[in-house]
Design a protein around this motif. Sequence first.
Motif, PDB file in Angstrom:
ATOM      1  N   GLN A  76       0.832  -1.201   0.000  1.00 12.08           N
ATOM      2  CA  GLN A  76       0.000   0.000   0.000  1.00 12.08           C
ATOM      3  C   GLN A  76       0.871   1.257   0.000  1.00 12.08           C
ATOM      4  OE1 GLN A  76      -2.652  -0.409   3.383  1.00 12.08           O
ATOM      5  NE2 GLN A  76      -4.127  -1.586   2.169  1.00 12.08           N
ATOM      6  N   GLU A  77       0.346   2.279  -0.662  1.00 12.83           N
ATOM      7  CA  GLU A  77       0.976   3.593  -0.706  1.00 12.83           C
ATOM      8  C   GLU A  77      -0.074   4.599  -0.278  1.00 12.83           C
ATOM      9  OE1 GLU A  77       3.587   5.815  -4.051  1.00 12.83           O
ATOM     10  OE2 GLU A  77       2.745   3.880  -4.631  1.00 12.83           O
ATOM     11  N   TYR A  78       0.273   5.512   0.616  1.00  6.50           N
ATOM     12  CA  TYR A  78      -0.706   6.457   1.165  1.00  6.50           C
ATOM     13  C   TYR A  78      -0.384   7.867   0.675  1.00  6.50           C
ATOM     14  CZ  TYR A  78      -0.863   2.356   4.143  1.00  6.50           C
ATOM     15  OH  TYR A  78      -0.909   1.063   4.594  1.00  6.50           O
ATOM     16  N   LEU A  79      -1.372   8.511   0.053  1.00  7.31           N
ATOM     17  CA  LEU A  79      -1.158   9.824  -0.533  1.00  7.31           C
ATOM     18  C   LEU A  79      -1.791  10.935   0.294  1.00  7.31           C
ATOM     19  CD1 LEU A  79      -1.781   8.871  -4.273  1.00  7.31           C
ATOM     20  CD2 LEU A  79       0.381   8.960  -3.006  1.00  7.31           C
ATOM     21  N   ARG A  80      -2.865  10.630   1.010  1.00  4.33           N
ATOM     22  CA  ARG A  80      -3.442  11.613   1.916  1.00  4.33           C
ATOM     23  C   ARG A  80      -4.291  10.909   2.958  1.00  4.33           C
ATOM     24  NH1 ARG A  80      -8.637  12.985   2.453  1.00  4.33           N
ATOM     25  NH2 ARG A  80     -10.121  13.257   0.737  1.00  4.33           N
ATOM     26  N   PRO A  81      -4.448  11.505   4.162  1.00  3.52           N
ATOM     27  CA  PRO A  81      -5.266  10.865   5.200  1.00  3.52           C
ATOM     28  C   PRO A  81      -6.730  10.789   4.772  1.00  3.52           C
ATOM     29  CG  PRO A  81      -3.892  12.628   6.120  1.00  3.52           C
ATOM     30  CD  PRO A  81      -3.835  12.758   4.633  1.00  3.52           C
ATOM     31  N   LEU A  82      -7.405   9.741   5.221  1.00  2.00           N
ATOM     32  CA  LEU A  82      -8.841   9.606   5.007  1.00  2.00           C
ATOM     33  C   LEU A  82      -9.557  10.006   6.283  1.00  2.00           C
ATOM     34  CD1 LEU A  82      -8.951   6.210   3.072  1.00  2.00           C
ATOM     35  CD2 LEU A  82      -9.021   8.532   2.138  1.00  2.00           C
TER      36      LEU A  82
END
Length: 302
Positions: free
Chosen positions: A94-100
């Motif tokens: 997984q790669e995270y681009l912005r908080p949910l």
Amino acid sequence: MGVRLKAYEGRPAAVGGVGKDPVNAPMIRHWCEAMGDTNPAYAGPGAVAPPTMLQVWTMGGLSGHTGRSAAYDELLGLLDTAGYTSVVATDCEQEYLRPLRPGDEITFDAVIESVSERKTTRLGTGYFITTRMDVRAGGEPAGTHRFRILKYAPARRKPKDRPRSRRPRPVVNRDNAGFWEGVGRHQLLIQRCGGCTMLRFPWLPGCNACGSLEWDVVEASGEGTVYSYVVMHHPPFEAFDPPYAVALVELVEGVRIVSNVVGVPYDKVRIGLPVRLEFARFDDEDGELVLPVFRVREGGEG
């Protein structure tokens, strides 16, 4: 076969997927409780979702996936036809681009990123298929989820031409040696604290109620009831014959012990079933093993 499979690389696996629920606080709470994650960023005003929940918001649930593409189904069908009928998930990245954040509406697309060459594994021979899912929140990129499965033909099991495996032996150490010595004499011994007189099982070097290191033993009467139980089907162990019941038995003295229930079919074991202690012998090439088991008391199975 390999050329035909490679032709699916780059084709869509899901198009225009929509999360069944927006990001929400109850699901975040359940996740954190299950994972034991007490990070304050995931609770209260301004909370965000744990990044590792990225896939959660895209899952189809018990009703299944609705946005899967025809190309992905064709790929799996092609493998099924060729005999690669089993599937197991292997890993994800997984790669995270912005908080949910609670309230975010999730959409996603997925692509068949790669199909490996044919591989031989312990499970069998097959192909690793990797899909890449691009996740958006409110239309903005939020993260990437790569998911890999092995689609394989199960390996043939070799015929059992070796002797039956022995039953696992208990680990005996200085803290529990007295218990196993008692079992060898057909006695079920329970520790009694020398400070507060609390009974305890399994054996411990000290009392977890008052901390005293002093103790003696009392012999269990052997009477008890099934407090809880599970029926073991898988995985199969050669020393056992599944299915069989493993019970948590509550003795009349108030302590509980894990053991087998005998004298009744596995599917007749139930909570509250009255049982009585007995000792079973198991012989193999390594000698005799004695274990405490519990037999259903006469009339209890009715």
